[in-house]
Motif scaffolding. Structure first.
Motif, mmCIF file in Angstrom:
data_model
loop_
_atom_site.group_PDB
_atom_site.id
_atom_site.type_symbol
_atom_site.label_atom_id
_atom_site.label_comp_id
_atom_site.label_asym_id
_atom_site.label_seq_id
_atom_site.Cartn_x
_atom_site.Cartn_y
_atom_site.Cartn_z
ATOM 1 N N ILE A 188 0.652 -1.277 0.293
ATOM 2 C CA ILE A 188 -0.238 -0.170 -0.198
ATOM 3 C C ILE A 188 0.914 1.125 0.263
ATOM 4 O O ILE A 188 0.306 2.254 -0.235
ATOM 5 C CB ILE A 188 -1.314 -0.088 1.608
ATOM 6 N N GLN A 189 1.851 1.160 1.105
ATOM 7 C CA GLN A 189 3.025 2.417 0.351
ATOM 8 C C GLN A 189 3.617 2.722 -1.062
ATOM 9 O O GLN A 189 3.864 3.957 -1.648
ATOM 10 C CB GLN A 189 4.152 2.429 1.389
ATOM 11 N N MET A 289 15.229 10.413 12.254
ATOM 12 C CA MET A 289 13.986 9.979 11.302
ATOM 13 C C MET A 289 12.638 9.713 12.247
ATOM 14 O O MET A 289 12.183 8.608 12.104
ATOM 15 C CB MET A 289 14.903 8.810 10.440
ATOM 16 N N ARG A 292 11.894 5.479 17.061
ATOM 17 C CA ARG A 292 11.071 5.268 18.709
ATOM 18 C C ARG A 292 12.481 5.082 19.219
ATOM 19 O O ARG A 292 12.609 4.309 18.996
ATOM 20 C CB ARG A 292 9.503 4.868 18.822
ATOM 21 N N ALA B 99 -1.216 4.059 6.395
ATOM 22 C CA ALA B 99 0.141 3.986 5.458
ATOM 23 C C ALA B 99 1.199 5.256 5.679
ATOM 24 O O ALA B 99 0.993 5.820 4.629
ATOM 25 C CB ALA B 99 -0.454 3.453 3.993
ATOM 26 N N LEU B 100 0.884 5.502 7.015
ATOM 27 C CA LEU B 100 2.245 6.867 6.568
ATOM 28 C C LEU B 100 3.188 6.246 7.130
ATOM 29 O O LEU B 100 3.923 5.293 6.858
ATOM 30 C CB LEU B 100 2.034 7.724 8.458
ATOM 31 N N TYR B 101 4.205 7.278 6.273
ATOM 32 C CA TYR B 101 5.252 6.550 6.387
ATOM 33 C C TYR B 101 6.528 7.229 7.858
ATOM 34 O O TYR B 101 6.204 7.909 8.110
ATOM 35 C CB TYR B 101 6.644 7.570 5.222
ATOM 36 N N PRO B 102 7.039 6.152 8.627
ATOM 37 C CA PRO B 102 6.786 6.503 9.435
ATOM 38 C C PRO B 102 8.251 7.153 10.160
ATOM 39 O O PRO B 102 7.868 7.219 11.202
ATOM 40 C CB PRO B 102 7.277 4.973 10.307
ATOM 41 N N TRP B 103 8.898 7.581 9.836
ATOM 42 C CA TRP B 103 10.058 8.894 9.704
ATOM 43 C C TRP B 103 9.743 10.461 8.762
ATOM 44 O O TRP B 103 10.365 10.969 9.621
ATOM 45 C CB TRP B 103 11.501 8.684 8.625
ATOM 46 N N ARG B 104 8.599 10.137 8.916
ATOM 47 C CA ARG B 104 8.036 11.506 8.859
ATOM 48 C C ARG B 104 6.545 11.937 9.297
ATOM 49 O O ARG B 104 6.332 11.005 9.952
ATOM 50 C CB ARG B 104 6.818 11.753 7.175
ATOM 51 N N TYR B 142 5.171 11.995 15.707
ATOM 52 C CA TYR B 142 5.540 11.286 14.232
ATOM 53 C C TYR B 142 4.640 9.774 14.489
ATOM 54 O O TYR B 142 4.022 9.817 15.803
ATOM 55 C CB TYR B 142 6.866 9.703 14.298
ATOM 56 N N TRP B 144 4.017 6.705 14.862
ATOM 57 C CA TRP B 144 4.010 6.038 16.355
ATOM 58 C C TRP B 144 3.194 7.138 17.593
ATOM 59 O O TRP B 144 3.117 6.298 18.534
ATOM 60 C CB TRP B 144 5.220 5.452 16.449
#
Lengths: 293, 267
Positions: A188-189, A289, A292, B99-104, B142, B144
């Motif tokens: 999906i990405q 980036m 966490r 589907a978010l980009y985790p690094w953004r 972010y 998360w």
């Protein structure tokens, strides 16, 4: 004390202590036969046990040098010696380090480049991957002299041949890791990028590349350590240029076990510092980036 | 909705499918995902697609988005091919997962389509769309750090940021619990009322489909096809308790009947 045991410090110290004790004991046992011969030749009799143990820990060319002998040699050959001198371990370490870093940089770039090609072209995976894997099944000890001698014949000497051997070893984990890493984006990405009509370059720079960064650092940690091995092996094939490999080689020619062990420890410390440096870079990248903590 | 006389039926049609079919070739033989679908989505409509899994509702949405290619029939989006419509940025797509980009950060995620499309006034668009989904103040978080519902709202903001008139939503709230889902449904209706977008919405929840839609498309599997198209007569203003009214229950019963009829076909 309670606090020490709960933390990391105490276990590390205990293991270090155990290794030290074992090493000193092994030094007595391994050096004893030669020391007995020496004492007989010198006509020494009635050597007390403590005196004998002291002798086994202070031979000139012991089978196994005691830790304090190695530490003394490291101290004398680094801090105690002019850095420009060929006797300085720091001088040799810096030669090995430059070959390692150049080879590591080349290997990482080559690895990333190959991974990018493989991820974007199915045919290249089937045609390139077998060769990439085969390249790593050939013993580096067999290839290194050919590279050094072959390049020497065409006038390329010094840093570059050793760096090429480092590159030969370090590109592999980077290819394998990055092929995996560049493929981590979920369907999906990728679909999302398609709905934006993104160009292949945009898909790469905004999705595949950032997604692969954790894999890049994991690969680079392996890569930097074997880069050092590559540089040392390259130096073993050509003792003119200096480096830790040359120290190992001359040490073994002359039976200078203390010198060998000192060079080994410097090489190990160098590898540790390099891996830690990659780890630190990884932490910085993670922070940038938003990983966490 | 205020009723203005439409210029012509064609100008109103955002999506028009005629005898649309899509067959996937798999190792186990052909799978008919869509068979003979005839459907028009008009400007400003909120159309829900409901049916059991395998009925082709997601596939239909993906064909509109040019993520799948039909194997027969015709499909136009804004009067052009789906591929041209995609190039013209005709639609925003909201997937099942955020589907978010985790690094953004959230703001950077919303900015992603703007960067790719090279659109100006990013800051203004980010602020405006985050305000639409009630995420003002979360720009620098972010993904998360946000709950699942907030993440999906951020992904809706991302789909709205480049001002496409058509919003395609593929079970966007399917993974959320019912309380969050109710809340997001009423927020989505408000958003729809404010922005006057055309929305195509895939769901497997009857109450969700009836609550949200002006038109409900009931589909059934093997082969994937449309079994009923229901025009909703519910008022535009819909508080959550509209779901207890007789009109609502009557519509829900008709949807349920349609689904049951589709199922009995295979047994």
């Amino acid at each position: 004390m309670q606090q020490l045991l709960a933390g990391k410090t105490a276990p590390i110290l205990i293991v270090l202590l155990a290794i030290g004790l074992f090493w000193y004991a092994a030094a007595i046992w391994m050096n004893a036969p030669w020391q007995t011969t020496l004492n007989q030749r010198a006509g020494l009799e009635n050597v007390s046990a403590t005196e004998f143990i002291g002798q086994t820990w202070s031979q000139d060319k012991p089978v196994l040098p005691a830790p304090h002998q190695v530490a003394g040699e490291i101290w004398n050959a680094t801090v105690g010696t002019d850095i420009a001198s060929k006797r300085s371990l720091a001088y040799h370490a810096s030669i090995t380090l430059s070959a390692t870093l150049l080879g590591f940089a080349l290997g990482t770039l080559l690895g990333i480049g190959l991974a990018v090609v493989i991820v974007h072209n199915d045919a290249s995976e089937r045609s390139l991957m077998p060769w990439i894997i085969a390249s790593q099944t050939i013993p580096i000890l067999a290839i290194a002299p050919m590279v050094v001698v072959g390049l020497g014949a065409v006038g390329v000497t010094g840093l570059l041949p050793k760096a090429l051997i480092s590159m030969y070893l370090s590109f592999f984990p980077v290819v394998v890791g990055m092929v995996k890493g560049l493929r981590t984006p979920e369907a999906i990405q990728l679909d999302l990028m398609h709905t934006y009509s993104a160009t292949p370059w945009q898909v790469f720079s905004k999705l595949r590349w950032p997604a692969s960064i954790p894999f890049l650092f994991a690969s680079m940690k392996v890569g930097v350590a074997i880069s050092l091995i590559g540089a040392v092996v390259g130096e073993l094939s050509n003792n003119a240029g200096g480096g830790l490999g040359v120290r190992l080689l001359t040490g073994s020619y002359n039976g200078q076990t203390i010198q060998i062990w000192a060079a080994l420890f410097i090489a190990a410390a160098l590898a540790a510092v390099l891996v830690i440096a990659v780890g630190a870079a990884e932490k910085l990248a993670n922070r940038a980036m938003g990983v966490r903590a | 909705m205020t009723e203005l006389a439409p210029p012509s039926q064609d100008a109103m049609a955002v999506v028009r499918a005629q005898n649309l079919g899509l067959t996937f070739s798999t190792n186990d033989g052909d799978v008919i995902a869509l068979s003979d679908v005839n459907l028009t989505i008009n400007k400003g409509e909120f159309v829900s697609f409901i049916g059991p899994s395998g009925c082709g509702k997601t596939t239909f949405l993906r064909t509109i988005a040019d993520l799948e290619q039909p194997t027969s029939g015709t499909l136009t989006v804004n009067g052009t091919t789906p591929s041209d419509a995609r190039l013209n940025r005709a639609y925003g797509y909201v997937f099942q997962a955020p589907a978010l980009y985790p690094w953004r950060t959230i703001a950077q995620n919303v900015a992603l389509p703007l960067e790719i499309m090279g659109l100006a006034d990013k800051a203004e668009r980010i602020a405006r769309t985050l305000e639409l989904v009630n995420l003002t103040g979360f720009e620098n978080k972010y993904p998360w750090q946000l709950s699942g519902g907030m993440q999906q709202r951020a992904s809706i903001a991302r789909a709205l940021s480049f001002d496409a008139d058509l919003l395609l939503m593929d079970e966007p709230f399917g993974a959320l619990d019912e309380i969050v889902r109710d809340h997001l449904n009423s927020e989505l209706l408000k958003l729809w009322a404010r922005t006057r977008k055309t929305i195509a919405f895939v769901t497997h929840s009857i109450p969700e489909a009836v609550y949200l839609s002006t038109k409900i498309v009931v589909m059934s599997p093997r082969p994937g096809r449309v079994t009923d198209i229901i025009e909703s007569d519910l008022p535009a203003e819909r508080p959550l308790d509209i779901r207890e009214t007789p009109e609502f229950l009557r519509l829900a019963a008709r949807v349920r009947d349609g689904l049951r009829a589709g199922h009995s076909y295979e047994e």
